[in-house]
Design an enzyme around this catalytic site. Sequence first.
Site, short mmCIF file in Angstrom:
data_model
loop_
_atom_site.label_atom_id
_atom_site.label_comp_id
_atom_site.label_asym_id
_atom_site.label_seq_id
_atom_site.Cartn_x
_atom_site.Cartn_y
_atom_site.Cartn_z
N ASP A 85 37.78 137.02 35.43
CA ASP A 85 38.02 136.67 33.92
C ASP A 85 38.62 135.24 33.74
OD1 ASP A 85 38.05 136.92 31.18
OD2 ASP A 85 39.81 138.08 31.36
N ASP A 99 43.08 141.97 34.59
CA ASP A 99 44.39 142.43 34.12
C ASP A 99 44.51 143.22 32.98
OD1 ASP A 99 43.84 140.52 32.52
OD2 ASP A 99 45.78 139.12 32.98
#
Length: 945
Positions: free
Chosen positions: A407, A687
């Site tokens: 990401d 995350d």
Amino acid sequence: MGRRYPLLPTQNNSDSADTSNNSVRQHLIDRSTPDVENSIAGFPSIISGFLRRFTSGVKVDGGSRSEEEEKVYSWLFAVAKSNRDIVYEYVQSTERGLSFAEAEKRLKENGPNTPLEYTFPRWWHLLWNAFFHPFNMILIVLSVVSYIACDYLNGCIMLVLVFVSVSLRFYQEFSSSKAAMKLSEYVKCPIKVQRCAGRVVQTELVVQIDQKDIVPGDIIIFEPGDLFPGDVRLLSSKHLVVSQASLTGESETTDKTADIQEDERTPLLDLRNICFMGTHVVSGSGTGLVVSTGSKTYISTIFSAIGKQKPPNDFEKGIRRISYFLVGVMLVVVSIIICTEYLASLDLSESFLFGISVACALTPQMLPLIVNTCLAKGALAMAKDRCVVKSLTAIRDMGSMDILCIDKTGTLTMNHAIMVDYLNGWGTQTEEVLRFAFLNSYFKTDQKYPLDDAILAHVYTNGFRFQPSKWRKAGEIPFDFIRRKVSVILETETSAADRNERFMITKGAVEEVLKVCSYVQSSDNGGVIPISSEERHRIQNLTEELSNEGLRVLGVALKRLVVKSKNKRKEGDDSTELDMEFLGLIIFYDPPKETAKQALWRLAEKGVKAKVLTGDSPALAVKVCKEVGIRTNHVITGPELELLDQETFHQTVQRATVLACLTPSQKLRIVQSLQMVGNHIVGFLGDGVNDSLALDAANVGISVDSGASVTKDLSDIILLEKDLNVLVLGVERGRATFGNTTKYIKLSVIANVGSILSLLIATLFIGFEPLKPRQLLVQNFLYSIGQIAIPWDKMEDDYIKKPQRWSPRDLPMFILWNGPLCTLCDVAALLFIWFYYASDKAASQEFFRSEWFVEGLLMQTLIIHLIRTEKIPFIQAVAAWPVIISTVLISSIAIAIPFTPFGRIMGFVSLPLSYFGFLVVLFVGYFTIGQVIKRIYIHVHKRWL
């Protein structure tokens, strides 16, 4: 008292109502998705789904949505396209809500409103799966036989190895299965529900119930901070702003409204009249009709894959094949040896014990210990790099990883915005824009945001002196998610005229600031002129251009309030956000980390390609990727992926390097496509809760210490620092671990199989046992002890530079090329002993066994140096010192045993010096021929280990 409404279905007619409800929903689903008309429904579907869920080896290529996802998508789109009256019919409810009796009945039928419908396997099921492995079965059978044969030490060692292997596997699967239970944290809260009561005249009542008691058809009332307990069709809304971060992972909020009917061209998460289970209200209020609960909600279909048992990877399949191969060889060879020995000695007990000893020698007993030691050593090394390894097998998978999906936010970037520019409405840098933006951020007190800190930091670090002490705050209109701007009212005193000046300074989203502006500075003389539609359009285009470059933009506006003299009454003070002057734009950027480009370059050098999977806009993702060196030739968005057929989807995913605007389920499908269709070993770094699916499906799931609890539970590796360089070290350690493990497997199989074939040939040739059972077990024990040093061996640089994967064809070919050489050397020793020492001494069985014991143990000990490297052993490549010490120690013991009292107890006799001269010649020849075979094998197969 309101109008009278007909009662909802009572106990007598509820069955028909439920049938109608289900038929309506099924009709909508079937009509929207004809591909699933033949899908199995009802209880058999639940059973089959459960079996599919916990059966390994089922390939899910990710190219299309599952049947459950298709049903949920179709239902939600049908609800979003319909007006409120029809939606009431769909869920068999009314605008007064459900009666208490009907709600209780539906709760019994639908079950509690929890996002996951299945139960996790019991711990004893997981324990049995961990225990039932072919290699464990072999070790257990041999350990039992060893106890029967009074070989207690060998039996105990094998049982300990089984215990270690089973414990590690059970712990990993048990931890994974419990991780999905964390999802219930996101939907636990009391909910305000509108229910109706009364038999003749119904009255609406607002009650508060637990989210697990919500049923389809309930009308909920929500306000800021409330979680949505199910998928909800909005009935009314007032300035409603919702956060969908639990689904998308992005901090941007979403405006929702009840007064709209959507169409199927709108992406699911962009439906403005649908709110999803697990999302929450940021601001505003309203009411909504619950259309889906429990396992039928969108969040349930997303996270239903969590906890699924992954199919075994290539390495695990390879271990199973080795186990089956060894079992087959064992049954054939041991049977022949037992029969041959029995025919020669007519002693069934002794023949059986010798056969069992051969079976023990054939089994690579140290495999679990070597594998787990390699992995534990890698985990300890990564711990020094501030990296917590939860799943030891992930280290080996990192060595095979060839694609890393990451990401953007917080991984490639600093996740901390900095201010980079300030422009007026004409695109020119003007200090006045910065000065008033600074004063707004300096004096606002309601809530400080990171962008305010960025403005203040830019002013302080660049030496601007705007003298905030000469200003005094007179008021503030705080930020909210409806206006999306904040205003402060300041006044200052000018010494020249002894007069106060009062200003309203507004800062916020550009489109919202433009709405309250009526003036703009002229480009000619700097004067203030009325703002025209063309100028508004020009400013919006400028903002869009900056946003497309990956920049964050805020607008700044100013309003000069009435000027008044000191000690006079303040009159005509207009402090509303209207008729303001547009000053300009403040521009921010989340810069890439200094270490990111270097780390990605190092990963690329080692054959690991990076793909960015983000929920951000493509423009922002592309800008960041360009700065860190990721190619941006192929960019695709989530909505574009939804339009592709399955084959095109797979081709696009393989080619694309930047995939933006993705939902959690799309991230999962991308990972699955890369694994199953692209045949890649995929790592995923995320995350947020929205990354849970992809983390669970990836071969290596990586999270950070600051991530959500569910992502840390599902991940294999947790980074204590968001630094990709740690992953580079992990890749290197993973490949070293994989190499040392492969090294042990190949040399042990070759040595063991070669040794057993030699024993078979010797038994048939000489007519008696080449080694007594206890001699064979001691030889096997010493050899196994010598291999414990392998995890501390080093791998060559060329091996570390590229991903390493287990090939199912590699081991059989390796055995065919290298195995016969070991047997050939043993046969050469047999012939030398038999014919060279043709005397009474040579006729002694004890003399023959002594020489065979020494030669066999030295062969098994020295073979590691030929197998461990592509180069010439001891000349071009030398093993690590623990391996050298182990080789010297075991070789010394092998040579010394026949001359010791222990050797005499074992039935050995002293050996002549000439025999050791022959061994030197034999092993020089072995290494020479072995090196020639190695070079030919590498030329043909393009690899060694």
